[in-house]
Design an enzyme around this catalytic site. Structure first.
Site, PDB file in Angstrom:
ATOM      1  CG  HIS A  12      -0.250   0.071   2.524  1.00 40.39           C
ATOM      2  ND1 HIS A  12       0.241   1.252   3.051  1.00 40.39           N
ATOM      3  CD2 HIS A  12       0.051  -0.888   3.422  1.00 40.39           C
ATOM      4  CE1 HIS A  12       0.807   1.006   4.219  1.00 40.39           C
ATOM      5  NE2 HIS A  12       0.711  -0.293   4.466  1.00 40.39           N
ATOM      6  CD  GLU A  86       2.139  -5.252   8.421  1.00 41.62           C
ATOM      7  OE1 GLU A  86       2.464  -6.455   8.378  1.00 41.62           O
ATOM      8  OE2 GLU A  86       2.774  -4.366   7.815  1.00 41.62           O
TER       9      GLU A  86
END
Length: 183
Positions: A12, A86
């Site tokens: 990202h 994550e």
């Protein structure tokens, strides 16, 4: 007959918490910065040239916003999954990263913050997802929009390495890392 599955791992773009130096983990609401949107657009252009046939993203906001850029560039719909999140840092999320060097045991793959996830757990989660993806791939080239530690875990799994041997270097925000798996 084995056939290759190409994964295009997209990290990202820069988030507001990346810019502020805060530990993000699985905090869901953190958006991209202006620079993060520019990085995501650049990654999306690169991704479009690689012609993925499917686009899957972590369900955390910073990844979804990056995936939206990728969807516009490729014309593919985005599917989200928590499997690409994550590593969870539990009670440490939202704290300045620089304060955590003395708190986190970066050398122990089984260490986890309270309410968080160890590297071994991250590695197992990512490994299970990649195994599932290999068993039923949506395309021969799949783009996965995800996070730094998740990419490190995917690289380790693909290389047959355990959580204690994950690559030390995290890809930069807004980059594309190609990985080939054999089914």
């Amino acid at each position: 007959m084995a056939r290759p599955l190409t994964l295009l791992l997209v990290r990202h773009g820069q988030s507001e918490w990346n810019a502020a130096g805060l530990m993000q983990g699985q905090t869901a609401h953190v958006p991209l910065t202006e620079l993060g949107h520019a990085q995501a657009a650049g990654a999306a252009r690169e991704l479009a040239e690689l012609h993925p046939g499917a686009l899957v993203s972590s369900d955390l906001r910073r990844a979804v916003q990056t995936a939206e850029h990728c969807a516009r560039a490729t014309g593919l719909p985005v599917t989200t999954t928590p499997a690409l999140r994550e590593q969870g840092y539990g009670v440490l999320e939202g704290r300045p990263s620089r304060e955590l060097w003395g708190v986190v045991d970066w050398t122990d793959p089984h260490w986890a913050a309270q309410g968080g996830e160890s590297l071994a757990e991250l590695h197992a989660r990512v490994g299970a997802y990649l195994e599932q993806l290999c068993a039923d791939p949506p395309a021969e080239v799949v783009a996965l929009v995800t996070h730094g530690d998740t990419i490190r875990a995917a690289l380790a799994v693909a290389a047959g390495l355990g959580p204690d041997a994950m690559p030390a270097v995290t890809p930069h925000n807004g980059t594309v890392t190609a990985l080939e798996l054999v089914l």
